[in-house]
Design a protein around this motif. Structure first.
Motif, PDB file in Angstrom:
ATOM      1  N   PHE A 100       0.826  -1.204   0.000  1.00 24.64           N
ATOM      2  CA  PHE A 100       0.000   0.000   0.000  1.00 24.64           C
ATOM      3  C   PHE A 100       0.862   1.257   0.000  1.00 24.64           C
ATOM      4  O   PHE A 100       0.576   2.217  -0.723  1.00 24.64           O
ATOM      5  CB  PHE A 100      -0.942   0.013   1.205  1.00 24.64           C
ATOM      6  CG  PHE A 100      -1.808   1.243   1.255  1.00 24.64           C
ATOM      7  CD1 PHE A 100      -2.887   1.386   0.391  1.00 24.64           C
ATOM      8  CD2 PHE A 100      -1.538   2.276   2.146  1.00 24.64           C
ATOM      9  CE1 PHE A 100      -3.683   2.531   0.418  1.00 24.64           C
ATOM     10  CE2 PHE A 100      -2.313   3.423   2.179  1.00 24.64           C
ATOM     11  CZ  PHE A 100      -3.394   3.542   1.319  1.00 24.64           C
ATOM     12  N   SER A 101       1.913   1.260   0.805  1.00 23.72           N
ATOM     13  CA  SER A 101       2.759   2.450   0.890  1.00 23.72           C
ATOM     14  C   SER A 101       3.671   2.611  -0.323  1.00 23.72           C
ATOM     15  O   SER A 101       4.255   3.676  -0.523  1.00 23.72           O
ATOM     16  CB  SER A 101       3.613   2.411   2.172  1.00 23.72           C
ATOM     17  OG  SER A 101       4.505   1.316   2.156  1.00 23.72           O
ATOM     18  N   GLY A 152      -4.223  -1.918  -0.451  1.00 25.22           N
ATOM     19  CA  GLY A 152      -4.053  -2.273   0.956  1.00 25.22           C
ATOM     20  C   GLY A 152      -5.268  -2.996   1.509  1.00 25.22           C
ATOM     21  O   GLY A 152      -5.141  -4.023   2.179  1.00 25.22           O
ATOM     22  N   VAL A 160      -5.394  -0.521   6.879  1.00 26.70           N
ATOM     23  CA  VAL A 160      -5.221   0.459   5.802  1.00 26.70           C
ATOM     24  C   VAL A 160      -5.107   1.870   6.368  1.00 26.70           C
ATOM     25  O   VAL A 160      -4.320   2.690   5.883  1.00 26.70           O
ATOM     26  CB  VAL A 160      -6.396   0.370   4.809  1.00 26.70           C
ATOM     27  CG1 VAL A 160      -6.271   1.432   3.719  1.00 26.70           C
ATOM     28  CG2 VAL A 160      -6.450  -1.014   4.169  1.00 26.70           C
ATOM     29  N   SER A 169      -1.602   2.371   7.772  1.00 26.55           N
ATOM     30  CA  SER A 169      -0.662   2.468   6.652  1.00 26.55           C
ATOM     31  C   SER A 169      -0.798   3.819   5.960  1.00 26.55           C
ATOM     32  O   SER A 169       0.195   4.441   5.579  1.00 26.55           O
ATOM     33  CB  SER A 169      -0.906   1.334   5.645  1.00 26.55           C
ATOM     34  OG  SER A 169       0.096   1.338   4.646  1.00 26.55           O
ATOM     35  N   ALA A 192      -2.502   7.792  -0.407  1.00 21.43           N
ATOM     36  CA  ALA A 192      -2.580   7.363   0.995  1.00 21.43           C
ATOM     37  C   ALA A 192      -3.336   8.378   1.841  1.00 21.43           C
ATOM     38  O   ALA A 192      -4.097   8.006   2.746  1.00 21.43           O
ATOM     39  CB  ALA A 192      -1.176   7.155   1.562  1.00 21.43           C
ATOM     40  N   SER A 203       4.972  -0.076   6.269  1.00 19.63           N
ATOM     41  CA  SER A 203       4.731   1.287   5.799  1.00 19.63           C
ATOM     42  C   SER A 203       5.944   2.190   5.979  1.00 19.63           C
ATOM     43  O   SER A 203       6.050   3.237   5.334  1.00 19.63           O
ATOM     44  CB  SER A 203       3.521   1.888   6.535  1.00 19.63           C
ATOM     45  OG  SER A 203       2.362   1.119   6.313  1.00 19.63           O
TER      46      SER A 203
END
Length: 430
Positions: free
Chosen positions: A89-90, A96, A139, A142, A348, A386
């Motif tokens: 995700f990062s 995520g 999520v 993150s 994000a 993350s």
């Protein structure tokens, strides 16, 4: 009449005593009150009670949420999977929630267990809500860690991410509220999968020489960043906002978050939530044009455009009952024209705002519970992943960041296409 009363009253008392006795054997001290209440509610219904007694085995050890016989994922398993979730995700700013769901639903077997109770069963709903909120915690953290890291690195376009969030947070509750019972696209989720395939194909086209010709600014910024990273002097040339009123942005963000919380927690009078959301959206028109530079390359956008984009993405996500995080990335690369080095942090931030509202609404408004022993270990993994993601992504060329996203987009496409047309997913979560 008197004789019937003498017969029926003891019988009802015996039935209540039996239900109480069954409840006492099926609930445990480790269970949260929400799960106990769900079990007791099911035992009060003849049809549901049979399924409850068939699935919950009081002779077995307590598992997820203290339910005897439920899966019991170990903390280290959750930790390791969460590192992967946090990293992906990062790194690309998407997937995520999907990856967190793969862990909770398929790898840990929680959703399969919930399904054993059957559709509409109170325990099924309680476990499903718990899985959903657990995903959101992962999520959300993150998104928080990624946003902070990318902001410090000069790789987060704060006004752009905020404008997307302004549209998305308000739209996430208003669109379903206004269209409930009138529009439902869940039946068309297979066609959405096909659209994702087309989207992946379009991103492949953007990587071609012809597609790159229309992305000169993004290409130049990406090349400058990659060169500076190799030379070790990338820290000073990050995002710099040179034009745009950000005061209105913060007011707008507060208004739409307040509208979502009002809708989820207070509800009446509903006109308050509508006015707050519309006022927030209107504020973005007062922000005018936002200009910023990244490694000497200038980018600009009208603030209301990403707001409308966020609203549109929220509408799709709400109609289809899916998370819309992975739709932010194509918007940021194709519509906003950003290099991938700026996409992950900006995406994000959008996701973070939505997760804060959603977690608060579920846990405070609806009393949804999670298993903190598992989620706590996962949050540590999310923190690790993350922290690694933003630091490793700068060494991955812009082209390869897009390829990673495209591969995952095709994974999502297969999942939704097969689920829509076959009735089940060919890839996890099944």
């Amino acid at each position: 009449m008197l004789l019937a009363a003498f017969i029926l009253v003891p019988a009802a008392g015996a039935l209540a005593a039996d239900t109480a006795s069954e409840s006492a054997t099926l609930v445990t001290d480790q269970m949260p009150g929400k799960i106990k209440a769900a079990i007791e509610k099911s035992l009060g219904d003849e049809k549901l009670a049979a399924k409850t007694k068939a699935v919950i085995d009081p002779k077995k050890e307590a598992g997820y949420l203290g339910i005897p016989g439920a899966p019991s994922p170990t903390w280290w398993y959750g930790l390791l999977w969460a590192i992967w979730v946090g990293w992906i995700f990062s790194t690309v700013g998407a997937f995520g929630g999907i990856m967190a769901g793969v862990g909770h639903i398929t790898i840990f077997g929680l959703a399969d267990y919930a399904k054993e109770f059957g559709k509409g069963h109170p325990v099924n709903k309680a476990i499903t809500d718990s899985i959903r909120v657990s995903n959101q915690w992962l999520v959300g953290l993150s998104g928080l860690i990624s946003s902070i890291n990318y902001y410090k690195m000069g790789r987060l376009v704060l006004p752009l991410g905020a404008c997307l969030a302004i549209g998305g947070v308000g739209g996430s509750w208003m669109v379903p509220e206004l269209t409930a019972g009138k529009i439902s696209l869940k039946a068309y989720i297979g066609y959405f999968g096909i659209i994702v395939f087309i989207l992946g194909g379009f991103l492949i086209y953007e990587m071609s020489p012809k597609g790159q010709a229309g992305k000169k600014a993004a290409k130049a910024a990406a090349a400058a960043f990659e060169k500076a990273t190799k030379e070790g002097n990338a820290a000073e040339q990050g995002v710099k906002i040179v034009e745009g009123n950000q005061t209105f942005m913060w007011i707008a963000l507060v208004l739409v978050v307040a509208s979502a919380l009002w809708f989820n927690l207070i509800k009446t009078p509903m006109w308050v939530a509508y006015i707050l959301a519309i006022a927030g959206w209107s504020m973005t028109f007062l922000m005018g044009t936002i200009r910023f530079t990244f490694f000497g390359v200038e980018f600009k956008f009208k603030a209301f455009i990403p707001m409308i984009g966020g609203l549109f993405i929220a509408a799709i996500a709400s109609f289809l009952g899916i998370g819309g995080g992975f739709l932010f990335v194509p918007f940021l690369t194709s519509v906003a024209g950003l290099p991938m080095f700026l996409v992950a942090g900006t995406s994000a931030l959008c996701v973070l705002v939505g997760m804060i509202v959603s977690i608060f609404s579920y846990m405070v408004g609806k009393g949804v519970v999670v298993q903190w022993s598992l989620v706590g270990a996962e949050l540590i993994g999310i923190f690790i992943g993350s922290m690694i993601g933003p630091r490793t992504s700068k060494f991955i060329p812009d082209k390869w960041l897009k390829i990673i996203f495209i591969v995952l987009a095709f994974y999502v496409g297969i999942r939704y296409t097969s689920k829509g047309f076959l009735g089940y997913s060919l890839v996890p979560p099944f």
